[in-house]
Design a protein around this motif. Structure first.
Motif, PDB file in Angstrom:
ATOM      1  N   HIS A 154       5.463  12.954  -9.487  1.00 40.30           N
ATOM      2  CA  HIS A 154       4.205  13.369  -8.871  1.00 40.30           C
ATOM      3  C   HIS A 154       3.036  13.158  -9.820  1.00 40.30           C
ATOM      4  O   HIS A 154       3.125  13.486 -11.004  1.00 40.30           O
ATOM      5  CB  HIS A 154       4.260  14.884  -8.600  1.00 40.30           C
ATOM      6  CG  HIS A 154       4.601  15.233  -7.195  1.00 40.30           C
ATOM      7  ND1 HIS A 154       4.278  16.445  -6.650  1.00 40.30           N
ATOM      8  CD2 HIS A 154       5.229  14.532  -6.225  1.00 40.30           C
ATOM      9  CE1 HIS A 154       4.715  16.491  -5.402  1.00 40.30           C
ATOM     10  NE2 HIS A 154       5.297  15.349  -5.121  1.00 40.30           N
ATOM     11  N   SER A 155       1.945  12.645  -9.300  1.00 45.14           N
ATOM     12  CA  SER A 155       0.674  12.707 -10.019  1.00 45.14           C
ATOM     13  C   SER A 155       0.015  14.055  -9.697  1.00 45.14           C
ATOM     14  O   SER A 155       0.472  14.773  -8.798  1.00 45.14           O
ATOM     15  CB  SER A 155      -0.222  11.556  -9.565  1.00 45.14           C
ATOM     16  OG  SER A 155      -0.496  11.692  -8.178  1.00 45.14           O
ATOM     17  N   ARG A 156      -1.062  14.375 -10.384  1.00 41.45           N
ATOM     18  CA  ARG A 156      -1.811  15.589 -10.034  1.00 41.45           C
ATOM     19  C   ARG A 156      -2.317  15.508  -8.602  1.00 41.45           C
ATOM     20  O   ARG A 156      -2.352  16.493  -7.874  1.00 41.45           O
ATOM     21  CB  ARG A 156      -3.015  15.756 -10.963  1.00 41.45           C
ATOM     22  CG  ARG A 156      -2.677  16.361 -12.295  1.00 41.45           C
ATOM     23  CD  ARG A 156      -3.856  16.208 -13.249  1.00 41.45           C
ATOM     24  NE  ARG A 156      -3.514  16.739 -14.558  1.00 41.45           N
ATOM     25  CZ  ARG A 156      -3.881  17.948 -14.982  1.00 41.45           C
ATOM     26  NH1 ARG A 156      -4.605  18.725 -14.214  1.00 41.45           N
ATOM     27  NH2 ARG A 156      -3.532  18.366 -16.180  1.00 41.45           N
ATOM     28  N   TYR A 157      -2.716  14.303  -8.223  1.00 38.19           N
ATOM     29  CA  TYR A 157      -3.180  14.074  -6.849  1.00 38.19           C
ATOM     30  C   TYR A 157      -2.046  14.384  -5.861  1.00 38.19           C
ATOM     31  O   TYR A 157      -2.266  15.035  -4.839  1.00 38.19           O
ATOM     32  CB  TYR A 157      -3.641  12.624  -6.710  1.00 38.19           C
ATOM     33  CG  TYR A 157      -4.075  12.244  -5.318  1.00 38.19           C
ATOM     34  CD1 TYR A 157      -5.324  12.602  -4.826  1.00 38.19           C
ATOM     35  CD2 TYR A 157      -3.220  11.517  -4.479  1.00 38.19           C
ATOM     36  CE1 TYR A 157      -5.719  12.252  -3.545  1.00 38.19           C
ATOM     37  CE2 TYR A 157      -3.614  11.165  -3.196  1.00 38.19           C
ATOM     38  CZ  TYR A 157      -4.856  11.535  -2.737  1.00 38.19           C
ATOM     39  OH  TYR A 157      -5.234  11.199  -1.461  1.00 38.19           O
ATOM     40  N   ASP A 158      -0.836  13.938  -6.188  1.00 37.72           N
ATOM     41  CA  ASP A 158       0.312  14.203  -5.306  1.00 37.72           C
ATOM     42  C   ASP A 158       0.535  15.700  -5.148  1.00 37.72           C
ATOM     43  O   ASP A 158       0.843  16.188  -4.050  1.00 37.72           O
ATOM     44  CB  ASP A 158       1.589  13.564  -5.865  1.00 37.72           C
ATOM     45  CG  ASP A 158       1.544  12.052  -5.818  1.00 37.72           C
ATOM     46  OD1 ASP A 158       0.790  11.503  -5.005  1.00 37.72           O
ATOM     47  OD2 ASP A 158       2.281  11.435  -6.611  1.00 37.72           O
ATOM     48  N   ASP A 159       0.412  16.442  -6.259  1.00 37.50           N
ATOM     49  CA  ASP A 159       0.582  17.900  -6.189  1.00 37.50           C
ATOM     50  C   ASP A 159      -0.338  18.491  -5.130  1.00 37.50           C
ATOM     51  O   ASP A 159       0.049  19.383  -4.379  1.00 37.50           O
ATOM     52  CB  ASP A 159       0.260  18.556  -7.533  1.00 37.50           C
ATOM     53  CG  ASP A 159       1.331  18.304  -8.586  1.00 37.50           C
ATOM     54  OD1 ASP A 159       2.429  17.858  -8.220  1.00 37.50           O
ATOM     55  OD2 ASP A 159       1.049  18.560  -9.764  1.00 37.50           O
ATOM     56  N   ILE A 206       7.052  12.664   2.395  1.00 37.09           N
ATOM     57  CA  ILE A 206       7.513  11.442   1.748  1.00 37.09           C
ATOM     58  C   ILE A 206       6.296  10.606   1.376  1.00 37.09           C
ATOM     59  O   ILE A 206       5.347  10.553   2.156  1.00 37.09           O
ATOM     60  CB  ILE A 206       8.327  10.583   2.763  1.00 37.09           C
ATOM     61  CG1 ILE A 206       9.355  11.416   3.542  1.00 37.09           C
ATOM     62  CG2 ILE A 206       8.934   9.364   2.107  1.00 37.09           C
ATOM     63  CD1 ILE A 206      10.471  11.950   2.748  1.00 37.09           C
ATOM     64  N   HIS A 207       6.320   9.953   0.215  1.00 39.79           N
ATOM     65  CA  HIS A 207       5.353   8.871   0.034  1.00 39.79           C
ATOM     66  C   HIS A 207       5.892   7.817  -0.921  1.00 39.79           C
ATOM     67  O   HIS A 207       6.874   8.041  -1.619  1.00 39.79           O
ATOM     68  CB  HIS A 207       3.960   9.378  -0.351  1.00 39.79           C
ATOM     69  CG  HIS A 207       3.793   9.811  -1.779  1.00 39.79           C
ATOM     70  ND1 HIS A 207       4.229  11.025  -2.245  1.00 39.79           N
ATOM     71  CD2 HIS A 207       3.208   9.190  -2.830  1.00 39.79           C
ATOM     72  CE1 HIS A 207       3.924  11.142  -3.531  1.00 39.79           C
ATOM     73  NE2 HIS A 207       3.308  10.042  -3.915  1.00 39.79           N
ATOM     74  N   SER A 208       5.246   6.673  -0.882  1.00 43.49           N
ATOM     75  CA  SER A 208       5.698   5.550  -1.692  1.00 43.49           C
ATOM     76  C   SER A 208       4.794   5.380  -2.902  1.00 43.49           C
ATOM     77  O   SER A 208       3.636   5.799  -2.888  1.00 43.49           O
ATOM     78  CB  SER A 208       5.688   4.265  -0.854  1.00 43.49           C
ATOM     79  OG  SER A 208       4.422   4.085  -0.235  1.00 43.49           O
ATOM     80  N   HIS A 209       5.356   4.774  -3.933  1.00 41.04           N
ATOM     81  CA  HIS A 209       4.606   4.380  -5.119  1.00 41.04           C
ATOM     82  C   HIS A 209       4.752   2.869  -5.307  1.00 41.04           C
ATOM     83  O   HIS A 209       5.728   2.285  -4.824  1.00 41.04           O
ATOM     84  CB  HIS A 209       5.150   5.099  -6.366  1.00 41.04           C
ATOM     85  CG  HIS A 209       4.570   6.463  -6.582  1.00 41.04           C
ATOM     86  ND1 HIS A 209       4.949   7.276  -7.625  1.00 41.04           N
ATOM     87  CD2 HIS A 209       3.635   7.160  -5.896  1.00 41.04           C
ATOM     88  CE1 HIS A 209       4.265   8.423  -7.580  1.00 41.04           C
ATOM     89  NE2 HIS A 209       3.470   8.382  -6.524  1.00 41.04           N
ATOM     90  N   PRO A 210       3.803   2.255  -6.034  1.00 39.10           N
ATOM     91  CA  PRO A 210       3.869   0.793  -6.195  1.00 39.10           C
ATOM     92  C   PRO A 210       5.075   0.313  -7.006  1.00 39.10           C
ATOM     93  O   PRO A 210       5.673  -0.701  -6.662  1.00 39.10           O
ATOM     94  CB  PRO A 210       2.573   0.460  -6.943  1.00 39.10           C
ATOM     95  CG  PRO A 210       1.673   1.634  -6.738  1.00 39.10           C
ATOM     96  CD  PRO A 210       2.570   2.825  -6.591  1.00 39.10           C
ATOM     97  N   ARG A 217       0.860  -1.192   0.000  1.00 40.07           N
ATOM     98  CA  ARG A 217       0.000   0.000   0.000  1.00 40.07           C
ATOM     99  C   ARG A 217       0.892   1.237   0.000  1.00 40.07           C
ATOM    100  O   ARG A 217       1.946   1.247   0.640  1.00 40.07           O
ATOM    101  CB  ARG A 217      -0.884   0.027   1.254  1.00 40.07           C
ATOM    102  CG  ARG A 217      -1.887  -1.106   1.324  1.00 40.07           C
ATOM    103  CD  ARG A 217      -2.756  -1.010   2.555  1.00 40.07           C
ATOM    104  NE  ARG A 217      -1.963  -1.102   3.784  1.00 40.07           N
ATOM    105  CZ  ARG A 217      -2.458  -0.955   5.004  1.00 40.07           C
ATOM    106  NH1 ARG A 217      -3.744  -0.686   5.176  1.00 40.07           N
ATOM    107  NH2 ARG A 217      -1.676  -1.058   6.070  1.00 40.07           N
ATOM    108  N   GLU A 218       0.424   2.268  -0.699  1.00 42.06           N
ATOM    109  CA  GLU A 218       1.130   3.557  -0.612  1.00 42.06           C
ATOM    110  C   GLU A 218       0.940   4.123   0.774  1.00 42.06           C
ATOM    111  O   GLU A 218      -0.115   3.951   1.400  1.00 42.06           O
ATOM    112  CB  GLU A 218       0.554   4.553  -1.633  1.00 42.06           C
ATOM    113  CG  GLU A 218       0.953   4.270  -3.051  1.00 42.06           C
ATOM    114  CD  GLU A 218       0.704   5.471  -3.964  1.00 42.06           C
ATOM    115  OE1 GLU A 218       0.472   6.592  -3.456  1.00 42.06           O
ATOM    116  OE2 GLU A 218       0.748   5.278  -5.190  1.00 42.06           O
ATOM    117  N   SER A 219       1.962   4.842   1.235  1.00 42.49           N
ATOM    118  CA  SER A 219       1.855   5.463   2.540  1.00 42.49           C
ATOM    119  C   SER A 219       2.602   6.798   2.526  1.00 42.49           C
ATOM    120  O   SER A 219       3.522   6.993   1.739  1.00 42.49           O
ATOM    121  CB  SER A 219       2.441   4.533   3.599  1.00 42.49           C
ATOM    122  OG  SER A 219       2.132   5.021   4.890  1.00 42.49           O
TER     123      SER A 219
HETATM  124 ZN   LIG Z   1       2.199   9.630  -5.663  1.00 45.67          ZN
END
Ligand SMILES: [Zn+2]
Length: 148
Positions: A81-86, A71-75, A14-16
């Motif tokens: 960055h995604s737009r969501y990450d922004d 910080i976050h993880s990706h699969p 899971r991303e965290s």
């Molecule tokens: Zn992300």
């Protein structure tokens, strides 16, 4: 670095999201003293930290500690960055760092990680050379807390 990867790996597949806090010196360089995972929702391709969950963390910080990085993880290997990450980054003065493969160990950080800095109105992905100038791994102990 070990504490950061350990917290990301604890989330399993899971991303965290995590935060680095610490003091900044007069020239703006920060030293990470605290690695924290706030309460959050996690899934294979998304994490979400509610403003109240972040506030819980911030309220308990010593006043001289500043947010140094989110910080976050990706699969997989994709660390842009995604737009969501922004939208999920809480401070434009901190760096935003994406770790691939749910926090699997990297041969030599920051190689393989996506280090983003807010520049000219967007989250710019630093080149490896730029990231290496912005970040150095140092020996030392950090406080670690996991609210998940
Ligand atoms: Zn992300």
């Amino acid at each position: 670095m070990i504490a950061t990867l350990d917290l990301l790996q604890r989330a399993g597949r899971r991303e965290s999201g995590l935060f680095w806090y610490g003091e900044r010196d007069a020239s703006g360089n920060g030293t990470v003293a605290f690695v924290v995972a706030p309460r959050q929702r996690m899934s294979w391709g998304k994490y979400h930290v509610a403003p109240e969950a972040l506030a819980e963390v911030v309220q308990r910080l010593p006043p001289h500690w500043k947010p140094l990085a989110q910080i976050h993880s990706h699969p997989g290997p994709w660390v842009e960055h995604s737009r969501y990450d922004d939208k999920m980054v809480s401070s434009r003065r901190a760096l935003s760092i994406v770790f691939p493969s749910y926090g699997r160990a990297l041969a030599s950080f920051p190689t393989g990680a996506g280090v983003h800095e807010w520049q000219n109105d967007y989250w710019y992905l630093l080149t490896l050379e730029q990231a290496s100038h912005r970040l150095a791994v140092v020996e030392g102990t950090v406080r670690v807390e996991d609210y998940r």
